[in-house]
Motif scaffolding. Structure first.
Motif, mmCIF file in Angstrom:
data_model
loop_
_atom_site.group_PDB
_atom_site.id
_atom_site.type_symbol
_atom_site.label_atom_id
_atom_site.label_comp_id
_atom_site.label_asym_id
_atom_site.label_seq_id
_atom_site.Cartn_x
_atom_site.Cartn_y
_atom_site.Cartn_z
ATOM 1 N N PRO A 153 0.686 -1.277 -0.097
ATOM 2 C CA PRO A 153 0.237 -0.038 -0.006
ATOM 3 C C PRO A 153 0.689 1.340 0.053
ATOM 4 N N GLY A 154 2.059 1.196 -0.476
ATOM 5 C CA GLY A 154 2.821 2.503 -0.739
ATOM 6 C C GLY A 154 4.040 2.557 0.259
ATOM 7 N N LYS A 155 4.303 2.166 1.270
ATOM 8 C CA LYS A 155 5.421 2.182 2.256
ATOM 9 C C LYS A 155 6.557 1.416 1.499
ATOM 10 N N PRO A 156 7.862 2.027 1.271
ATOM 11 C CA PRO A 156 8.672 1.166 1.178
ATOM 12 C C PRO A 156 9.372 0.349 2.118
ATOM 13 N N VAL A 157 10.201 -0.784 1.569
ATOM 14 C CA VAL A 157 10.564 -1.695 2.357
ATOM 15 C C VAL A 157 12.148 -1.834 2.453
ATOM 16 N N GLU A 158 12.799 -2.541 3.258
ATOM 17 C CA GLU A 158 14.190 -2.451 3.532
ATOM 18 C C GLU A 158 15.138 -3.401 2.449
ATOM 19 N N GLU A 159 16.256 -2.995 2.233
ATOM 20 C CA GLU A 159 16.987 -3.987 1.410
ATOM 21 C C GLU A 159 18.009 -4.186 2.268
ATOM 22 N N ARG A 160 18.003 -5.422 2.878
ATOM 23 C CA ARG A 160 18.833 -5.781 3.962
ATOM 24 C C ARG A 160 19.106 -7.352 3.679
ATOM 25 N N ALA A 161 20.280 -7.889 4.003
ATOM 26 C CA ALA A 161 20.656 -9.334 3.822
ATOM 27 C C ALA A 161 21.871 -9.605 4.533
ATOM 28 N N ALA A 162 22.051 -11.004 4.944
ATOM 29 C CA ALA A 162 23.181 -11.491 5.740
ATOM 30 C C ALA A 162 23.594 -12.316 4.403
ATOM 31 N N VAL A 163 24.983 -12.205 4.549
ATOM 32 C CA VAL A 163 25.812 -12.736 3.287
ATOM 33 C C VAL A 163 26.707 -13.525 3.723
ATOM 34 N N TRP A 164 27.080 -14.832 3.233
ATOM 35 C CA TRP A 164 28.209 -15.623 3.632
ATOM 36 C C TRP A 164 28.988 -15.860 2.216
#
Length: 781
Positions: A153-164
Motif C-alpha cells: 500500500p505504498g510504504k517502501p521496504v528494507e533492502e537488507r541481507a546477511a551474506v556468507w
C-alpha cells in the motif's frame, strides 16, 4: 509463525450499503460481535474481534454456522473482518466466527480414529557436516525504505541481507533464503510487539527473522556456496492490506531485486556491497528456499524470473512449510516441498498443492518431491521464532501443548524438540542445494529413493512422495481419470475422485471425501483464493470382497528402471486395508508382495481430533532388483488385488522410476495471463447478465494448454471455478461468468471482483489475477 500474521488481504474497506443489519448478534462474552447486511444478491458479513488478529501465515476466514464462506478482508486496526458472499446461509446465520484453514477452533467434534507413528526409515547421510572452506560475511543494509514493491500500500521496504562468502576458488553457486511472515518489530525492554508499523516505531527494533536459518547458511558456505538471507519485515508489516495475493508478488519481486543487486556486485558495480562478491557469484546456478509465506514468495520469484528477457539460472526451489493461496505450478525447476506434520499455523498444509499440481504440468525432466516431517511444527524451522533462541518473544504454533501427538508435552518419539527440528530443517536446506546445484547424489535418498517410503533425517522420520525426471520414469497409469489400459474386476470398485466435500462439481468427479475437516487432507484441501479449483484427481479403490485392478504395461522392458512405484494411503473411513501387488511377464510368470510389506502407507498416521490424523499418500517402492521370479525385460501387467476382506485406498501415479535429480532451469513454456473486464448491470430483476473473462498466452503452444479460472464470492458473483483449454496454435480462450443484478439494497455503482487463473498445465503463470468490474447502472425510466 508464532501466531503468524493472518494472510488476509486487507483490500479496500467494504462499503456498507445499509445502516440496518439484516441480522446481528449481541456482543458475545468474549467481546466478539457480528452483523450481516444485504448487498445486491449477496450479503456483507462483518465480524468485530475483541483484540487484534494474531499474526499468522494462514489467511483468516469468516465461518457462518460453522462453515467457512471465504477469506476475509481485514481492517487497518486488525480488529474487524468483512466478507461479501452469495452463500444463502448468510441470510439468517446462527453463528459468525473466525476461521483458519477452513476450520473454526474448537467447533468440530473430536474424532476417535488414531493411527501410529510411522516406523523410522533408512538413515540418510548428514548434509550439515562442515565442509573445507572458510567463509567471510558480506552483509549489506541500505535502510528500511530502500525498495518499493508491487502490491503493497505504498510504504517502501528494507533492502537488507546477511551474506556468507566462501574462500573457494572461482564462481560459486548461490543460495537465497526468504523467511516467512512474523511480527516485524518488538521492544526489547518490554517485550511488546508491533505488528503493522513500518519502519519500526521509536523504541522498537526489527526482529531478525532473516537470521533464523544461519545454521544452514554456514554449512552451505563451508561447502563453497554463497548464501544470501533476505530480510522481509517491511513486506510482513503491510501484506495484510493487499487484497490480491497477500504480498506474494511483493515477495517474489523482493527476491529478484536482490538478485539484480547481486548481479551488479558480481560485476563490481554495486557501491556499498563487499568487494569479496566481485566475480564470485554463479548466477546461472541459483537455488531459492522460502519458509511459510516466503515459500510462496520463492515460487513466485521463479515464475517471475522465467518471464525476464535474460532470466537468472534458478535451478532449485525449496518451499518449507509454505502457503499456496493461488495454486501456482512450477514446471521445469527441481522442487522439494517440506511439510511439518504438526503445523499449527498452515495446518491444512496447502503447500502440498505445489507438488500435486506440478506433477503433470509440463513435459519437464526434473525431480520433484514432497516430504512430511513427523513431529515438526511450523515455527521452529526458524531459530528466531523458537523459544530460547529468538531475540524477540515467540511461541509454539501448535496450540494444544497437551496433544499426545503434536503438543510440546508429547513424547519425543512423536514431537521433535526445537533443536532437533532446527537440525532437520538445516539438513533439508543444505541437502537439497548440495544435491541439485552441487550434483552431490549422496543426498538423493533424502528426497527420493528406490525402496521404502520413509527415511530418517537426524531425529526425524520423514515420509516421501517423489516423481523422477521424465527420462528416468515410465508412467504406467497416472490414475487421474479413466484409462483404457486400467480395468477392475470382482468386488473392487475403482472410482476416480477429486477435491473434498463437493467443492469442485465442474470436475465431473465425486469428492474423494465428504469430510469437512480440511486440515486432515493436504491433497484435497481447498486453497484460499482457489477454493473451487479441482484438487488432486486420483483413484479411490474400495472393496468388500475379492477383486483386482489390472494395468497393462505398454513398454515391456523395464530393466533400466530401479523400482515399481505407486502413491498410496488408506482412506479416511477404512479401519484397515491392504493390497497385494503382482507383476506378470509375457510367459505368464508372476511375483507378488503387499503394499504393507513395502511401506507404511497402509497404516493410518497418528493423532485424533480436527487436525489429525492426516491422509497423505506415500510413494510405495518395489525395487526391480527384487523381481527375480519374472522377466523384467518383458513385463506385461501390474495387478493390485485385495489382501483384506474389505477396505478403501487412495492411489496415484503408478510408474517405473529411477530416483534422480534431473536438471532444469527457468521454464520456456508459454506464459498464461488473465485480463480485466468490465460489465454493465442494470438494477431491475430482469437484467442479470454475464462477464466474459479472457485468458491469453505469450505465444501459441504446440499442445493444449489447460488452466482453471476461479471467481471470488461477492454480492453479484458467486465463488465458482471453470476448466479452460486453449487449443494448439491459439493464444486465447474465454470464460463466461454469471453476474447477478442489483435488485434490492444495490451495491456501489462500481464493484471489482477478483478472478484468478490457477494450476495451469503446459504453460506457466504470468499475470494470475485480474478483476471483473461490475458497473451497476440505474434502471431506465
Amino acid at each position: 509463525m508464532r501466531s503468524l500474521q493472518a494472510a488476509v488481504a486487507a483490500a479496500a474497506a467494504v462499503t456498507m450499503v445499509s445502516t440496518t443489519p439484516a441480522a446481528a448478534s449481541p456482543s458475545e462474552p468474549d467481546g466478539t460481535s457480528w452483523s450481516v447486511v444485504r448487498e445486491g444478491a449477496g450479503y456483507q458479513i462483518t465480524l468485530h474481534l475483541p483484540r487484534q488478529l494474531d499474526t499468522r501465515a494462514a489467511a483468516p476466514e469468516i465461518a457462518v454456522n460453522g462453515k467457512s464462506v471465504g477469506v476475509a478482508h481485514e481492517s487497518p486496526d486488525r480488529r474487524t473482518l468483512t466478507v461479501v458472499t452469495a452463500d444463502p446461509a448468510a441470510a439468517h446465520p446462527s453463528t459468525v466466527q473466525l476461521a483458519w484453514n477452513g476450520a473454526v477452533g474448537g467447533s468440530a467434534p473430536r474424532t476417535t480414529r488414531r493411527g501410529t507413528m510411522p516406523a523410522p526409515g533408512k538413515p540418510t547421510p548428514d548434509p550439515t557436516t562442515t565442509g573445507r572452506y572458510h567463509s567471510t560475511r558480506a552483509d549489506y543494509d541500505f535502510g528500511d525504505t530502500a525498495l518499493t514493491l508491487p502490491g503493497l500500500p505504498g510504504k517502501p521496504v528494507e533492502e537488507r541481507a546477511a551474506v556468507w562468502v566462501p574462500d573457494a576458488p572461482g564462481k560459486r553457486p548461490v543460495a537465497i533464503f526468504l523467511h516467512g511472515r512474523y511480527v516485524p518489530c518488538y521492544d526489547a525492554s518490554t517485550g511488546k510487539m508491533d505488528e503493522v508499523d513500518w519502519p519500526c516505531p521509536t523504541g522498537f527494533a526489527s526482529i531478525p527473522s532473516y537470521h533464523g536459518f544461519d545454521q544452514a547458511a554456514e554449512v552451505l558456505a563451508s561447502h563453497g556456496y554463497v548464501v544470501v538471507s533476505i530480510s522481509a519485515n517491511g513486506v510482513n508489516a503491510q501484506d495484510n492490506q493487499n487484497g490480491e495475493d497477500f504480498g506474494t508478488s511483493a515477495r517474489g519481486q523482493l527476491v529478484l531485486d536482490h538478485l539484480d543487486l547481486l548481479a551488479k556486485a558480481n560485476r563490481g558495480r554495486a557501491p556499498g556491497l563487499s568487494p569479496s562478491l566481485r566475480g564470485k557469484l554463479d548466477l546461472d546456478n541459483v537455488g531459492l528456499m522460502g519458509h511459510s509465506r516466503g515459500g510462496a514468495g520463492v515460487v513466485k520469484a521463479a515464475l517471475m524470473n522465467a518471464a525476464l528477457p535474460h532470466p537468472y539460472g534458478i535451478r532449485a526451489v525449496l518451499p518449507l512449510a509454505p502457503t499456496d493461496f493461488d495454486r501456482e505450478t512450477l514446471p521445469d525447476v527441481p522442487m522439494a516441498v517440506v511439510l511439518p506434520y504438526c503445523d499449527g499455523d498452515v495446518s491444512d498444509q496447502e503447500g502440498q498443492h505445489y507438488y500435486e499440481d506440478t506433477r503433470y504440468a509440463g513435459p519437464d525432466n526434473v525431480l520433484r518431491a514432497s516430504l512430511l516431517v513427523m513431529g515438526a511444527n511450523h515455527n521452529f524451522f526458524n531459530t528466531q521464532w523458537t523459544p530460547g533462541d529468538a531475540a524477540a518473544p515467540e511461541g509454539d504454533d501448535w496450540q494444544d501443548e497437551n496433544d499426545p501427538t503434536c503438543g510440546l508435552n508429547a513424547p519425543t518419539t512423536s514431537r521433535l524438540t526445537a533443536a532437533q527440528q532446527h537440525q532437520v530443517g538445516a539438513s533439508y536446506i543444505a541437502g537439497f542445494f548440495r544435491l541439485v546445484l552441487g550434483r552431490e547424489n549422496a543426498f538423493l535418498p533424502m528426497f527420493a529413493g528406490n525402496s521404502g517410503s520413509a527415511v530418517t533425517v537426524g531425529a526425524a522420520t520423514v515420509l516421501q512422495e517423489s516423481q523422477s525426471p521424465a527420462s528416468d520414469r515410465l508412467d504406467v497409469a497416472p490414475l487421474q481419470g479413466q484409462a483404457r489400459d486400467v480395468r477392475f474386476t470382482g468386488s473392487v470398485t475403482g472410482a476416480y475422485c477429486a477435491s473434498m466435500a463437493g467443492r469442485s462439481p465442474q470436475s465431473g468427479l465425486p469428492s474423494c471425501t465428504e469430510s469437512t475437516f480440511t486440515n486432515k487432507f493436504p491433497s484435497f484441501a481447498p486453497d484460499g483464493f482457489a477454493s473451487h479449483v479441482t484438487a488432486s484427481p486420483m483413484l479411490h479403490l474400495s472393496w468388500t470382497g475379492a477383486g483386482a485392478m489390472t494395468a497393462a504395461v505398454a513398454e515391456h522392458d523395464v530393466s533400466r528402471y530401479a523400482a515399481l512405484t505407486i502413491r498410496a494411503a488408506i482412506d479416511d473411513i477404512s479401519p484397515s486395508a491392504d493390497l497385494r501387488l503382482t507383476v506378470t511377464d509375457g510367459a505368464g510368470r508372476s511375483q507378488s508382495t503387499t503394499l504393507s510389506a513395502l511401506s507404511g502407507a497402509m497404516t493410518p498416521l497418528p493423532g485424533a481430533g480436527t487436525f489429525l490424523p492426516k491422509t497423505w499418500l506415500e510413494s510405495v517402492r518395489w525395487p526391480i532388483s527384487d523381481l527375480t521370479q519374472v522377466d523384467v525385460h518383458d513385463l506385461r501387467s501390474v495387478v493390485l488385488s485385495t489382501a483384506t476382506p474389505s477396505g478403501g485406498v487412495f492411489l496415484s501415479d503408478l510408474a517405473f522410476q529411477t530416483a534422480a535429480a534431473g536438471a532444469g532451469g527457468p521454464s520456456a513454456l508459454p506464459r498464461i495471463s488473465i485480463e480485466d473486464t468490465t460489465v454493465d448491470v442494470g438494477t431491475t430483476a430482469t437484467t442479470a447478465t454475464t462477464a466474459t473473462v479472457r485468458l491469453t498466452l505469450s505465444r501459441p503452444s504446440r499442445v493444449p494448454v489447460v488452466a482453471n479460472v476461479q471467481t471470488q464470492s461477492g454480492a453479484q458473483i458467486a465463488a465458482a471455478a471453470w476448466r479452460v483449454e486453449i487449443p494448439p496454435g491459439r493464444t486465447s480462450a474465454t470464460v463466461v461468468v454469471p453476474v447477478a443484478a442489483g435488485t434490492t439494497n444495490p451495491p456501489p455503482a462500481d464493484r471489482a471482483y477478483r478472478v484468478l487463473v490457477a494450476a495451469p498445465a503446459n504453460a506457466v503463470l504470468d499475470r494470475n489475477f485480474a478483476h471483473i468490474t461490475v458497473h451497476n447502472q440505474p434502471a431506465a425510466s
